[in-house]
Motif scaffolding. Structure first.
Motif, PDB file in Angstrom:
ATOM      1  N   LYS A 260       1.001  -1.218  -0.301  1.00  0.00           N
ATOM      2  CA  LYS A 260      -0.498  -0.353   0.503  1.00  0.00           C
ATOM      3  C   LYS A 260       1.007   1.227  -0.181  1.00  0.00           C
ATOM      4  O   LYS A 260       1.231   1.043   1.105  1.00  0.00           O
ATOM      5  N   ASN A 262       1.890   5.443  -0.827  1.00  0.00           N
ATOM      6  CA  ASN A 262       1.047   6.506  -2.096  1.00  0.00           C
ATOM      7  C   ASN A 262       1.835   7.401  -2.537  1.00  0.00           C
ATOM      8  O   ASN A 262       3.750   7.585  -2.517  1.00  0.00           O
ATOM      9  N   TYR A 263       2.134   8.387  -3.852  1.00  0.00           N
ATOM     10  CA  TYR A 263       2.637   9.462  -4.286  1.00  0.00           C
ATOM     11  C   TYR A 263       2.420  10.313  -4.642  1.00  0.00           C
ATOM     12  O   TYR A 263       0.448  11.072  -4.421  1.00  0.00           O
ATOM     13  N   THR A 268      -5.637  15.083  -6.947  1.00  0.00           N
ATOM     14  CA  THR A 268      -6.434  14.950  -5.327  1.00  0.00           C
ATOM     15  C   THR A 268      -6.216  16.055  -4.647  1.00  0.00           C
ATOM     16  O   THR A 268      -5.243  17.393  -4.573  1.00  0.00           O
ATOM     17  N   ILE A 272      -1.803  13.787  -2.485  1.00  0.00           N
ATOM     18  CA  ILE A 272      -1.629  12.733  -2.433  1.00  0.00           C
ATOM     19  C   ILE A 272      -2.285  11.914  -2.949  1.00  0.00           C
ATOM     20  O   ILE A 272      -3.795  11.988  -2.587  1.00  0.00           O
ATOM     21  N   ALA A 273      -1.853  10.425  -3.593  1.00  0.00           N
ATOM     22  CA  ALA A 273      -2.392   9.645  -3.852  1.00  0.00           C
ATOM     23  C   ALA A 273      -2.269   7.775  -3.514  1.00  0.00           C
ATOM     24  O   ALA A 273      -0.883   7.824  -2.619  1.00  0.00           O
ATOM     25  N   PHE A 274      -3.405   7.781  -2.988  1.00  0.00           N
ATOM     26  CA  PHE A 274      -2.714   5.832  -2.440  1.00  0.00           C
ATOM     27  C   PHE A 274      -3.360   5.678  -3.439  1.00  0.00           C
ATOM     28  O   PHE A 274      -4.308   4.611  -4.547  1.00  0.00           O
ATOM     29  N   VAL A 275      -2.446   4.741  -3.273  1.00  0.00           N
ATOM     30  CA  VAL A 275      -2.890   2.664  -4.415  1.00  0.00           C
ATOM     31  C   VAL A 275      -2.583   1.729  -3.764  1.00  0.00           C
ATOM     32  O   VAL A 275      -1.680   1.080  -2.894  1.00  0.00           O
ATOM     33  N   ASN A 276      -3.048   1.141  -3.426  1.00  0.00           N
ATOM     34  CA  ASN A 276      -3.134  -1.273  -2.894  1.00  0.00           C
ATOM     35  C   ASN A 276      -1.906  -1.280  -4.290  1.00  0.00           C
ATOM     36  O   ASN A 276      -2.495  -1.625  -5.476  1.00  0.00           O
ATOM     37  N   ASP A 277      -0.576  -1.055  -4.662  1.00  0.00           N
ATOM     38  CA  ASP A 277       0.344  -2.066  -5.876  1.00  0.00           C
ATOM     39  C   ASP A 277      -0.015  -3.266  -5.954  1.00  0.00           C
ATOM     40  O   ASP A 277       0.406  -3.979  -4.707  1.00  0.00           O
ATOM     41  N   THR A 357       3.956   6.202 -13.065  1.00  0.00           N
ATOM     42  CA  THR A 357       4.029   6.860 -12.133  1.00  0.00           C
ATOM     43  C   THR A 357       4.995   8.469 -12.524  1.00  0.00           C
ATOM     44  O   THR A 357       6.337   7.441 -12.633  1.00  0.00           O
ATOM     45  N   SER A 444       6.726  16.623  -2.600  1.00  0.00           N
ATOM     46  CA  SER A 444       5.346  16.035  -2.484  1.00  0.00           C
ATOM     47  C   SER A 444       4.753  17.430  -3.357  1.00  0.00           C
ATOM     48  O   SER A 444       4.875  18.239  -4.154  1.00  0.00           O
TER      49      SER A 444
END
Length: 508
Positions: A260, A262-263, A268, A272-277, A357, A444
């Motif tokens: 899990k 974020n980048y 957004t 910050i974008a969250f992703v399940n990689d 990304t 950031s």
């Protein structure tokens, strides 16, 4: 059903036999007194076999028996048994390991070897612990040095050296099967078979695998960090002549791991974008080693290895190939000089791709680096069986900072067989990695209108520098070992580390 019953019966028989063997081994261990246990031979301090109690360094040995009794299933968890080593589990498939501070996911001041093969990656001068594994039953010992070992092992051996040494194939003859499972370790198992290949040649093959569940976060949410891995390998040892021993060994692995992450992202509200990689890594290595013995005080070793790995996650796709050759020669001179010298060459090439990304990039995208090295060390016997002085240095040339030197002076004093004291002064460096020199990282995204910034999003980036210098350490160490009785000993060490040119961030 019939085959299942036979399999279960076979496993029960094997477990009972193993318990009997383990009991016999345990009785052998308990038969040793403390003085004999402290006489364990180590090679990481001086690149030659010597008693642990005679090593002028803060060294600790994790034995195969320690690993067996602890029940650990990973190398990082085994390292928790070594004093002075910081081990933190970040998630189900990541660890942070360091010595004497500076711990983190990308800790870069600890040199780690498996059977003499350097496993740190020049991508960030650290270790992907989730990609490094061995069959735990095949580990002979893990030698852990706290403090610099750069005079022999070179750059990045700044705060410590970990040398994982596996058993000779002659000591792993016959078959072995292990297995288990639970709520977190959903399933794991390994199988090994060793056999005689010739009159003076033995070999073994192994296969292991596991599936581990995801962890639960503090807010009781699922961490999405479950993973699995399968790995296999071999080792062949041959006594070619009475003076020549040859070893060839190799491993291959494939792993799938969820994470899990974020980048920073513009699209957004909070930047910050969250992703399940869903990530993966696979690789292979092969090592060849020839040792020629002239006498009990003279020998040389030639080692070559090739390592390749491919790692893919949301940030980066990297393929790295490393080629390494190393030579060392030991000989005695005049009866009071024990000299070790050698040299090496390494070429490591990296191909990177960024297509998931825009958070990170490297310039140049593909790069190959060369590392040249030579070392010389002389152990001088000043007073027979009482006082020794070790002087040595490593000399290296790399494509980032050019020439580097890393000297050491170590004194060992034994006024009495039960009392041993040592002191050392050493210099070590951590040479730059690709992220220090070539990386651009989107650090950031500052949302629009956030004071004192303007009414539009602002991107803050972290940029590497082509003029990055090596991080330097000047270390002062002292130590004392005292064997009070057959059941008690004391090992104390103290150090003062002075660092210069540590990595820092400057606005620009």
């Amino acid at each position: 059903m019939y085959k299942t019953v036979i399999l279960i019966f076979g496993l029960i028989v094997w477990m009972l036999a193993s318990q009997a063997i383990n009991a016999e081994e345990a009785s052998d261990v308990y038969a040793l007194d403390l003085e004999e246990l402290l006489d364990v031979k180590v090679t990481s301090v001086s690149k030659k076999a010597q008693s642990l109690s005679d090593a002028p360094a803060a060294i600790f040995v994790i034995s195969n028996e320690d690993i067996k009794r602890s029940g650990v299933t990973t190398i990082p968890d085994a390292l928790r048994m070594a004093p002075g080593i910081d081990v933190a589990r970040i998630d189900s498939n990541k660890w942070a390991v360091s010595s004497r501070g500076f711990n983190g996911r990308f800790a870069n001041k600890l040199l780690v070897l498996i059977d003499g093969r350097n496993i740190y990656t020049p991508a960030f001068s650290g270790v992907y612990w989730e990609m490094q594994d061995v069959m735990m039953e095949d580990i002979d010992r893990i030698e852990v040095i706290r403090g610099p070992g750069a005079a022999l092992w070179g750059a990045n051996a700044v705060n410590g050296v970990i040398n994982i040494i596996t058993k000779h194939s002659a000591d792993t003859q016959g078959g072995l099967v292990t297995g288990g499972g639970g709520t977190e370790e959903l399933g794991f198992g390994s199988a090994r078979y060793g056999t005689q290949l010739g009159e003076d040649t033995t070999g073994r093959v192994y296969m292991k695998g596991f599936k581990r569940d995801e962890l639960i976060s503090q807010d009781q949410s699922r961490s999405n960090d479950d993973w699995d891995k399968v790995q296999g390998g071999f080792r062949v040892d041959s006594l070619v002549t009475n003076a020549d021993a040859f070893t060839v060994q190799g491993d291959a692995y494939h792993s799938n791991f969820n994470q899990k992450l974020n980048y920073p992202a513009f699209d957004t509200p909070n930047g910050i974008a969250f992703v399940n990689d869903k990530a993966q890594a696979h690789g292979a290595n092969v090592v060849g080693r020839l040792q020629h013995t002239f006498s009990s005080t003279s020998s040389y070793t030639l080692q070559l290895f090739y390592d390749r790995y491919y790692r893919e996650d949301i940030y980066i796709h990297e393929v790295r190939n490393t080629y390494d050759i190393d030579f060392q020669h030991r000989f005695a001179l005049n009866g009071w000089n024990d000299i070790i010298w050698g040299g090496g060459y390494r070429y490591s090439e990296s191909e990177t791709r960024f297509d998931r990304t825009p958070a990170i990039s490297f310039d140049p995208q593909n790069r190959g680096d060369q590392y040249f090295s030579a070392f010389l060390q002389d152990e001088i016997s000043l007073v027979d069986n009482t006082l020794w002085l070790t002087l040595g240095s490593k000399f290296e040339h790399n494509d980032y900072t050019g020439f580097e030197y890393q000297p050491t002076a170590r004194l060992m004093w034994t006024p009495h067989p039960s009392h041993k004291a040592w002191a050392a002064v050493s210099r070590a460096v951590r040479i730059p990695s690709r992220i220090d020199s070539d990386m651009t990282l989107r650090g950031s995204i500052i949302p629009a209108g956030q004071s004192p910034f303007p009414p539009f999003p602002v991107e803050a980036t972290v940029n590497g520098s082509k003029s990055f210098d090596s991080e330097e350490l000047l270390a002062y160490e002292v130590g004392y070992r005292f064997t009070f009785a057959k059941l008690f000993s004391l090992d104390v060490s103290a150090f003062f580390n002075e660092y210069e040119s540590l990595r820092s961030f400057s606005p620009g």
